[in-house]
Design a protein around this motif. Structure first.
Motif, PDB file in Angstrom:
ATOM      1  N   ALA A   1      20.228   2.986  -9.161  1.00 58.26           N
ATOM      2  CA  ALA A   1      21.042   2.336 -10.190  1.00 58.26           C
ATOM      3  C   ALA A   1      22.517   2.605  -9.927  1.00 58.26           C
ATOM      4  N   ASP A   2      23.166   1.683  -9.234  1.00 54.07           N
ATOM      5  CA  ASP A   2      24.610   1.764  -9.036  1.00 54.07           C
ATOM      6  C   ASP A   2      25.194   0.377  -9.270  1.00 54.07           C
ATOM      7  N   GLY A   3      26.322   0.051  -8.651  1.00 56.99           N
ATOM      8  CA  GLY A   3      26.921  -1.259  -8.870  1.00 56.99           C
ATOM      9  C   GLY A   3      26.121  -2.404  -8.277  1.00 56.99           C
ATOM     10  N   LYS A   4      25.288  -2.100  -7.273  1.00 54.66           N
ATOM     11  CA  LYS A   4      24.401  -3.092  -6.659  1.00 54.66           C
ATOM     12  C   LYS A   4      23.011  -2.468  -6.530  1.00 54.66           C
ATOM     13  N   PRO A   5      22.252  -2.441  -7.605  1.00 57.69           N
ATOM     14  CA  PRO A   5      20.951  -1.760  -7.603  1.00 57.69           C
ATOM     15  C   PRO A   5      20.031  -2.251  -6.487  1.00 57.69           C
ATOM     16  N   GLU A   6      19.209  -1.326  -6.011  1.00 62.94           N
ATOM     17  CA  GLU A   6      18.320  -1.640  -4.890  1.00 62.94           C
ATOM     18  C   GLU A   6      17.033  -0.829  -5.010  1.00 62.94           C
ATOM     19  N   GLU A   7      15.918  -1.451  -4.653  1.00 66.56           N
ATOM     20  CA  GLU A   7      14.648  -0.733  -4.543  1.00 66.56           C
ATOM     21  C   GLU A   7      14.632  -0.058  -3.171  1.00 66.56           C
ATOM     22  N   PHE A   8      14.749   1.272  -3.154  1.00 67.23           N
ATOM     23  CA  PHE A   8      14.861   1.955  -1.870  1.00 67.23           C
ATOM     24  C   PHE A   8      13.558   2.604  -1.419  1.00 67.23           C
ATOM     25  N   LEU A   9      12.539   2.561  -2.254  1.00 71.49           N
ATOM     26  CA  LEU A   9      11.232   3.072  -1.839  1.00 71.49           C
ATOM     27  C   LEU A   9      10.141   2.357  -2.621  1.00 71.49           C
ATOM     28  N   LYS A  10       9.089   1.972  -1.914  1.00 66.44           N
ATOM     29  CA  LYS A  10       7.894   1.441  -2.560  1.00 66.44           C
ATOM     30  C   LYS A  10       6.693   1.944  -1.778  1.00 66.44           C
ATOM     31  N   ALA A  11       5.856   2.710  -2.439  1.00 68.04           N
ATOM     32  CA  ALA A  11       4.723   3.337  -1.760  1.00 68.04           C
ATOM     33  C   ALA A  11       3.440   3.063  -2.527  1.00 68.04           C
ATOM     34  N   THR A  12       2.455   2.536  -1.820  1.00 67.92           N
ATOM     35  CA  THR A  12       1.124   2.353  -2.386  1.00 67.92           C
ATOM     36  C   THR A  12       0.238   3.481  -1.878  1.00 67.92           C
ATOM     37  N   ILE A  13      -0.335   4.218  -2.790  1.00 70.19           N
ATOM     38  CA  ILE A  13      -1.119   5.399  -2.429  1.00 70.19           C
ATOM     39  C   ILE A  13      -2.557   4.984  -2.120  1.00 70.19           C
ATOM     40  N   GLU A  14      -2.980   5.250  -0.896  1.00 68.09           N
ATOM     41  CA  GLU A  14      -4.336   4.895  -0.468  1.00 68.09           C
ATOM     42  C   GLU A  14      -5.305   6.050  -0.736  1.00 68.09           C
ATOM     43  N   GLU A  15      -6.545   5.695  -0.990  1.00 69.66           N
ATOM     44  CA  GLU A  15      -7.572   6.729  -1.145  1.00 69.66           C
ATOM     45  C   GLU A  15      -7.819   7.407   0.206  1.00 69.66           C
ATOM     46  N   PRO A  16      -8.168   8.695   0.200  1.00 75.25           N
ATOM     47  CA  PRO A  16      -8.435   9.407   1.461  1.00 75.25           C
ATOM     48  C   PRO A  16      -9.587   8.743   2.224  1.00 75.25           C
ATOM     49  N   SER A  17      -9.445   8.699   3.533  1.00 78.60           N
ATOM     50  CA  SER A  17     -10.514   8.113   4.355  1.00 78.60           C
ATOM     51  C   SER A  17     -11.753   8.999   4.379  1.00 78.60           C
ATOM     52  N   THR A  18     -11.536  10.294   4.170  1.00 79.43           N
ATOM     53  CA  THR A  18     -12.657  11.236   4.138  1.00 79.43           C
ATOM     54  C   THR A  18     -13.291  11.232   2.752  1.00 79.43           C
ATOM     55  N   LYS A  19     -14.560  10.989   2.696  1.00 77.97           N
ATOM     56  CA  LYS A  19     -15.262  10.937   1.417  1.00 77.97           C
ATOM     57  C   LYS A  19     -15.798  12.319   1.032  1.00 77.97           C
ATOM     58  N   GLY A  20     -16.036  12.486  -0.251  1.00 83.33           N
ATOM     59  CA  GLY A  20     -16.662  13.707  -0.738  1.00 83.33           C
ATOM     60  C   GLY A  20     -15.742  14.905  -0.837  1.00 83.33           C
ATOM     61  N   LEU A  21     -14.428  14.682  -0.847  1.00 87.04           N
ATOM     62  CA  LEU A  21     -13.492  15.799  -0.978  1.00 87.04           C
ATOM     63  C   LEU A  21     -13.588  16.407  -2.373  1.00 87.04           C
ATOM     64  N   SER A  22     -13.356  17.700  -2.455  1.00 89.71           N
ATOM     65  CA  SER A  22     -13.403  18.380  -3.748  1.00 89.71           C
ATOM     66  C   SER A  22     -12.234  17.927  -4.613  1.00 89.71           C
ATOM     67  N   ASP A  23     -12.382  18.115  -5.907  1.00 84.61           N
ATOM     68  CA  ASP A  23     -11.304  17.743  -6.825  1.00 84.61           C
ATOM     69  C   ASP A  23     -10.046  18.552  -6.534  1.00 84.61           C
ATOM     70  N   ARG A  24     -10.241  19.801  -6.147  1.00 84.77           N
ATOM     71  CA  ARG A  24      -9.094  20.650  -5.805  1.00 84.77           C
ATOM     72  C   ARG A  24      -8.326  20.077  -4.623  1.00 84.77           C
ATOM     73  N   LYS A  25      -9.060  19.596  -3.610  1.00 81.16           N
ATOM     74  CA  LYS A  25      -8.421  19.014  -2.441  1.00 81.16           C
ATOM     75  C   LYS A  25      -7.718  17.709  -2.793  1.00 81.16           C
ATOM     76  N   LEU A  26      -8.353  16.902  -3.629  1.00 82.90           N
ATOM     77  CA  LEU A  26      -7.751  15.632  -4.040  1.00 82.90           C
ATOM     78  C   LEU A  26      -6.444  15.868  -4.808  1.00 82.90           C
TER      79      LEU A  26
END
Length: 274
Positions: free
Chosen positions: A37-62
């Motif tokens: 947010a300045d005089g010419k606002p800009e979206e400087f980051l956009k990240a889509t969070i992917e699920e881990p490729s490894t299945k069955g991870l513990s909740d602690r690890k997630l």
């Protein structure tokens, strides 16, 4: 939305509200956008969070993976979130955030605004236009006519540090702060926000330095218009007490003096007998 500019105090990306919202997104595999947010606002980051490729991870690890992603995003907050252009166009920054949220495929949408809200350019210009003394309904109507209201349908808004400014900007009076929040509240309502909350948390006491300049908005003097109580001095020449009665007799009292005495009948603690 990051308000890291010259009339704001330093924003900590580790502020609980900010960190919690980013973590909520990384843990549920959502999308995060950061807007400068300045005089010419800009979206400087956009990240889509992917699920881990490894299945069955513990909740602690997630949770650990979600925390790592959160920390990476918040690191960008400090490195790329600083103002690049002079002035502040808060409304346009909100418009960019609204456009990004519109494309998100989720039922829960949140916009965190970390900014004083004291815009100095664009459609809402507190520096050029006398917005603090303009009817809020008229301001919103003008924005509607210009099609300048962003689309926040279904978006939950958390606004942090509204009205909290930093040098060289003078502190706003409490009346000005209330008016500023009133204006932005009306804008959010017109934009269709599902909910909005103006956080009472305080920003840091350290101003940003070496950033592009931001015009100073005139601030009201922070004084109270208080009229002091009048002290009445009564002496024995004007007052005598009637025996065996809880009353007194005023001597040499004109009708005008009698009428004036009623002004002080409830401030006995300010009356001095000599």
């Amino acid at each position: 939305m990051v308000g890291a500019h010259s009339n704001a105090n330093v924003i900590s990306p580790n502020a609980k509200e900010i960190a919690d919202k980013v973590y909520q997104c990384t843990y549920t595999y959502g999308t995060v956008s950061l807007i400068r947010a300045d005089g010419k606002p800009e979206e400087f980051l956009k990240a889509t969070i992917e699920e881990p490729s490894t299945k069955g991870l513990s909740d602690r690890k997630l949770k650990s993976l979600a925390e790592d992603k959160r920390d990476q995003i918040l690191a960008a907050f400090n490195t790329n979130g600083m103002a690049k252009y002079e002035e502040v166009d808060t409304l346009d920054a909100i418009r960019l955030a609204a456009n990004s949220l519109k494309s998100a495929e989720t039922d829960e949408k949140y916009l965190v605004v970390a900014d004083p809200g004291l815009s100095t350019t664009g459609y809402l210009n507190f520096c050029k236009d006398d917005l603090f003394h303009t009817d809020t309904a008229d301001i919103v109507e003008a924005l509607v006519d210009e099609k300048a209201i962003p689309d926040l349908e279904g978006v939950n808004v958390l606004w942090m540090y509204a009205g909290q400014t930093a040098e060289p900007q003078e502190r706003l009076s409490e009346v000005q702060k209330a008016k500023l929040i009133e204006i932005w509240t009306a804008v959010l309502e017109q934009a269709g926000a599902a909910s909005y909350d103006f956080s009472v948390d305080s920003a840091s006491s350290t101003a940003y330095s070496d950033l592009p300049s931001v015009s100073i908005v005139p601030a009201d003097e922070r004084v109270s218009d208080i009229t002091p109580l009048q002290t009445v001095v009564l002496d024995s020449e004007n007052v005598s007490f009637v025996g065996d009665q809880a009353c007194s007799r005023m001597r040499n009292r004109t009708k005008r003096q009698s009428a004036m005495s009623h002004r002080h009948c409830w401030i006995i603690h300010k009356t001095v007998f000599t």
